[in-house]
Design a protein around this motif. Structure first.
Motif, PDB file in Angstrom:
ATOM      1  N   SER A  86      23.281  -2.068   4.440  1.00 51.87           N
ATOM      2  CA  SER A  86      22.167  -1.898   3.776  1.00 51.87           C
ATOM      3  C   SER A  86      21.018  -1.053   4.570  1.00 51.87           C
ATOM      4  O   SER A  86      20.827  -1.480   5.940  1.00 51.87           O
ATOM      5  CB  SER A  86      21.754  -2.998   3.030  1.00 51.87           C
ATOM      6  OG  SER A  86      21.110  -4.038   3.916  1.00 51.87           O
ATOM      7  N   TRP A  87      20.216  -0.461   4.015  1.00 51.79           N
ATOM      8  CA  TRP A  87      19.312   0.440   4.539  1.00 51.79           C
ATOM      9  C   TRP A  87      18.076   0.311   3.472  1.00 51.79           C
ATOM     10  O   TRP A  87      18.283   0.446   2.457  1.00 51.79           O
ATOM     11  CB  TRP A  87      19.877   1.878   4.839  1.00 51.79           C
ATOM     12  CG  TRP A  87      18.751   2.453   5.846  1.00 51.79           C
ATOM     13  CD1 TRP A  87      17.958   3.405   5.417  1.00 51.79           C
ATOM     14  CD2 TRP A  87      18.911   2.446   7.587  1.00 51.79           C
ATOM     15  NE1 TRP A  87      17.350   4.065   6.827  1.00 51.79           N
ATOM     16  CE2 TRP A  87      17.904   3.333   7.743  1.00 51.79           C
ATOM     17  CE3 TRP A  87      19.533   1.691   8.390  1.00 51.79           C
ATOM     18  CZ2 TRP A  87      17.570   3.521   9.211  1.00 51.79           C
ATOM     19  CZ3 TRP A  87      19.215   1.911   9.544  1.00 51.79           C
ATOM     20  CH2 TRP A  87      18.278   2.714   9.998  1.00 51.79           C
ATOM     21  N   ASP A  88      16.773   0.328   4.215  1.00 55.42           N
ATOM     22  CA  ASP A  88      15.727   0.336   3.030  1.00 55.42           C
ATOM     23  C   ASP A  88      15.563   1.708   2.801  1.00 55.42           C
ATOM     24  O   ASP A  88      15.186   2.415   3.745  1.00 55.42           O
ATOM     25  CB  ASP A  88      14.484  -0.142   3.785  1.00 55.42           C
ATOM     26  CG  ASP A  88      14.642  -1.844   3.868  1.00 55.42           C
ATOM     27  OD1 ASP A  88      15.300  -2.307   3.082  1.00 55.42           O
ATOM     28  OD2 ASP A  88      13.709  -2.140   4.599  1.00 55.42           O
ATOM     29  N   CYS A  89      15.366   1.991   1.351  1.00 59.43           N
ATOM     30  CA  CYS A  89      15.209   3.529   1.254  1.00 59.43           C
ATOM     31  C   CYS A  89      13.710   4.005   1.536  1.00 59.43           C
ATOM     32  O   CYS A  89      12.786   3.217   1.200  1.00 59.43           O
ATOM     33  CB  CYS A  89      15.443   3.746  -0.558  1.00 59.43           C
ATOM     34  SG  CYS A  89      14.781   5.439  -1.094  1.00 59.43           S
ATOM     35  N   PRO A  90      13.493   5.160   2.274  1.00 64.02           N
ATOM     36  CA  PRO A  90      12.183   5.360   2.583  1.00 64.02           C
ATOM     37  C   PRO A  90      11.419   6.026   1.586  1.00 64.02           C
ATOM     38  O   PRO A  90      10.098   5.962   1.513  1.00 64.02           O
ATOM     39  CB  PRO A  90      12.530   6.566   3.504  1.00 64.02           C
ATOM     40  CG  PRO A  90      13.798   7.024   3.232  1.00 64.02           C
ATOM     41  CD  PRO A  90      14.673   6.053   2.713  1.00 64.02           C
ATOM     42  N   ARG A  91      12.050   6.472   0.354  1.00 65.37           N
ATOM     43  CA  ARG A  91      11.226   6.780  -0.886  1.00 65.37           C
ATOM     44  C   ARG A  91      10.760   5.820  -1.481  1.00 65.37           C
ATOM     45  O   ARG A  91       9.354   5.868  -2.358  1.00 65.37           O
ATOM     46  CB  ARG A  91      12.156   7.837  -1.621  1.00 65.37           C
ATOM     47  CG  ARG A  91      12.241   9.029  -0.774  1.00 65.37           C
ATOM     48  CD  ARG A  91      13.158  10.143  -1.458  1.00 65.37           C
ATOM     49  NE  ARG A  91      12.411  10.607  -2.803  1.00 65.37           N
ATOM     50  CZ  ARG A  91      13.141  11.223  -3.760  1.00 65.37           C
ATOM     51  NH1 ARG A  91      14.274  11.739  -3.534  1.00 65.37           N
ATOM     52  NH2 ARG A  91      12.540  11.682  -4.652  1.00 65.37           N
ATOM     53  N   CYS A  92      11.420   4.785  -2.031  1.00 60.22           N
ATOM     54  CA  CYS A  92      10.965   3.786  -2.985  1.00 60.22           C
ATOM     55  C   CYS A  92      11.122   2.205  -2.305  1.00 60.22           C
ATOM     56  O   CYS A  92      10.480   1.454  -2.998  1.00 60.22           O
ATOM     57  CB  CYS A  92      12.074   3.786  -4.242  1.00 60.22           C
ATOM     58  SG  CYS A  92      13.422   3.344  -4.050  1.00 60.22           S
ATOM     59  N   GLY A  93      11.558   2.210  -1.330  1.00 62.37           N
ATOM     60  CA  GLY A  93      11.349   0.689  -0.670  1.00 62.37           C
ATOM     61  C   GLY A  93      12.810  -0.187  -0.918  1.00 62.37           C
ATOM     62  O   GLY A  93      12.724  -1.241  -0.486  1.00 62.37           O
ATOM     63  N   LEU A  94      13.552  -0.106  -2.027  1.00 62.15           N
ATOM     64  CA  LEU A  94      14.476  -0.571  -2.419  1.00 62.15           C
ATOM     65  C   LEU A  94      15.665  -0.727  -1.360  1.00 62.15           C
ATOM     66  O   LEU A  94      15.956   0.291  -0.620  1.00 62.15           O
ATOM     67  CB  LEU A  94      15.189  -0.279  -3.622  1.00 62.15           C
ATOM     68  CG  LEU A  94      14.286  -0.186  -5.071  1.00 62.15           C
ATOM     69  CD1 LEU A  94      14.757   0.294  -6.104  1.00 62.15           C
ATOM     70  CD2 LEU A  94      13.782  -1.618  -5.491  1.00 62.15           C
ATOM     71  N   PRO A  95      16.675  -1.727  -1.515  1.00 59.77           N
ATOM     72  CA  PRO A  95      17.688  -1.616  -0.531  1.00 59.77           C
ATOM     73  C   PRO A  95      18.678  -0.445  -1.086  1.00 59.77           C
ATOM     74  O   PRO A  95      18.921  -0.346  -2.216  1.00 59.77           O
ATOM     75  CB  PRO A  95      18.381  -3.062  -0.618  1.00 59.77           C
ATOM     76  CG  PRO A  95      17.681  -3.622  -2.120  1.00 59.77           C
ATOM     77  CD  PRO A  95      16.597  -2.967  -2.111  1.00 59.77           C
ATOM     78  N   ALA A  96      19.197   0.140  -0.054  1.00 58.65           N
ATOM     79  CA  ALA A  96      20.287   1.021  -0.101  1.00 58.65           C
ATOM     80  C   ALA A  96      21.642   0.705   0.382  1.00 58.65           C
ATOM     81  O   ALA A  96      21.395   0.030   1.367  1.00 58.65           O
ATOM     82  CB  ALA A  96      19.699   2.532   0.365  1.00 58.65           C
ATOM     83  N   GLY A 129      18.830   6.269  -7.091  1.00 57.15           N
ATOM     84  CA  GLY A 129      19.753   7.369  -7.068  1.00 57.15           C
ATOM     85  C   GLY A 129      19.114   8.098  -5.654  1.00 57.15           C
ATOM     86  O   GLY A 129      19.713   9.188  -5.453  1.00 57.15           O
ATOM     87  N   HIS A 130      18.405   7.491  -4.932  1.00 58.13           N
ATOM     88  CA  HIS A 130      17.782   8.382  -3.751  1.00 58.13           C
ATOM     89  C   HIS A 130      18.896   8.113  -2.541  1.00 58.13           C
ATOM     90  O   HIS A 130      19.477   7.250  -2.261  1.00 58.13           O
ATOM     91  CB  HIS A 130      16.641   7.828  -3.242  1.00 58.13           C
ATOM     92  CG  HIS A 130      15.530   7.899  -4.322  1.00 58.13           C
ATOM     93  ND1 HIS A 130      14.553   6.813  -4.454  1.00 58.13           N
ATOM     94  CD2 HIS A 130      15.004   8.824  -5.144  1.00 58.13           C
ATOM     95  CE1 HIS A 130      13.702   7.053  -5.304  1.00 58.13           C
ATOM     96  NE2 HIS A 130      14.042   8.242  -5.862  1.00 58.13           N
ATOM     97  N   GLU A 131      18.967   9.328  -1.934  1.00 55.79           N
ATOM     98  CA  GLU A 131      19.817   9.148  -0.580  1.00 55.79           C
ATOM     99  C   GLU A 131      19.335   9.335   0.724  1.00 55.79           C
ATOM    100  O   GLU A 131      18.026  10.072   0.704  1.00 55.79           O
ATOM    101  CB  GLU A 131      21.056  10.424  -0.718  1.00 55.79           C
ATOM    102  CG  GLU A 131      21.844  10.528   0.369  1.00 55.79           C
ATOM    103  CD  GLU A 131      22.707  11.648   0.502  1.00 55.79           C
ATOM    104  OE1 GLU A 131      23.705  11.674   1.238  1.00 55.79           O
ATOM    105  OE2 GLU A 131      22.380  12.604  -0.146  1.00 55.79           O
ATOM    106  N   SER A 132      19.474   8.360   1.572  1.00 56.79           N
ATOM    107  CA  SER A 132      18.884   8.373   2.747  1.00 56.79           C
ATOM    108  C   SER A 132      19.983   8.670   3.909  1.00 56.79           C
ATOM    109  O   SER A 132      21.030   8.243   3.555  1.00 56.79           O
ATOM    110  CB  SER A 132      18.122   7.042   3.061  1.00 56.79           C
ATOM    111  OG  SER A 132      17.265   6.399   2.208  1.00 56.79           O
TER     112      SER A 132
END
Length: 113
Positions: free
Chosen positions: A54-64, A38-41
């Protein structure tokens, strides 16, 4: 006694760099990506640049992904396998016993000989 250098702590070329020195920046837009947590980048891209799916989430590293309701699934991580686990995949217990017996027989023959 203080040193005689009036511009102490600066280097040649240091100073404010505004748009007048480096040129105008390209027009930009922010794009929202959401991960499975649920993190927004919101990285910014040039208006004419192609936005990645897709973009790597800077908070948790999962694909966004671009869709907030359907973010990409987290990749499945395989547990670490030892060398022995890989060997057991290739050989049965009977094969292992036969190889061990053969190796022990060779060692005993060397010691006796």
């Amino acid at each position: 006694m203080a040193g005689g250098n009036a511009i102490r702590g600066t280097r040649v070329g240091a100073g404010p760099m505004g748009e007048s020195e480096r040129g105008e920046s390209a027009p930009r837009q922010r794009v929202s990506y959401w991960c499975a947590n649920g993190h927004e980048s919101r990285p910014s891209f040039a208006l004419d640049a192609e936005k990645p799916e897709s973009w790597d989430c800077p908070r948790c590293g999962l694909p966004a992904g671009l869709d907030e309701k359907e973010p990409p699934k987290a990749p499945r991580n395989e547990p670490y396998k030892t060398h022995l686990a890989y060997v057991k995949e290739r050989r049965s217990d009977a094969d292992g016993e036969a190889i061990l017996a053969e190796a022990l027989a060779k060692l005993r023959a060397k010691r006796e000989g």
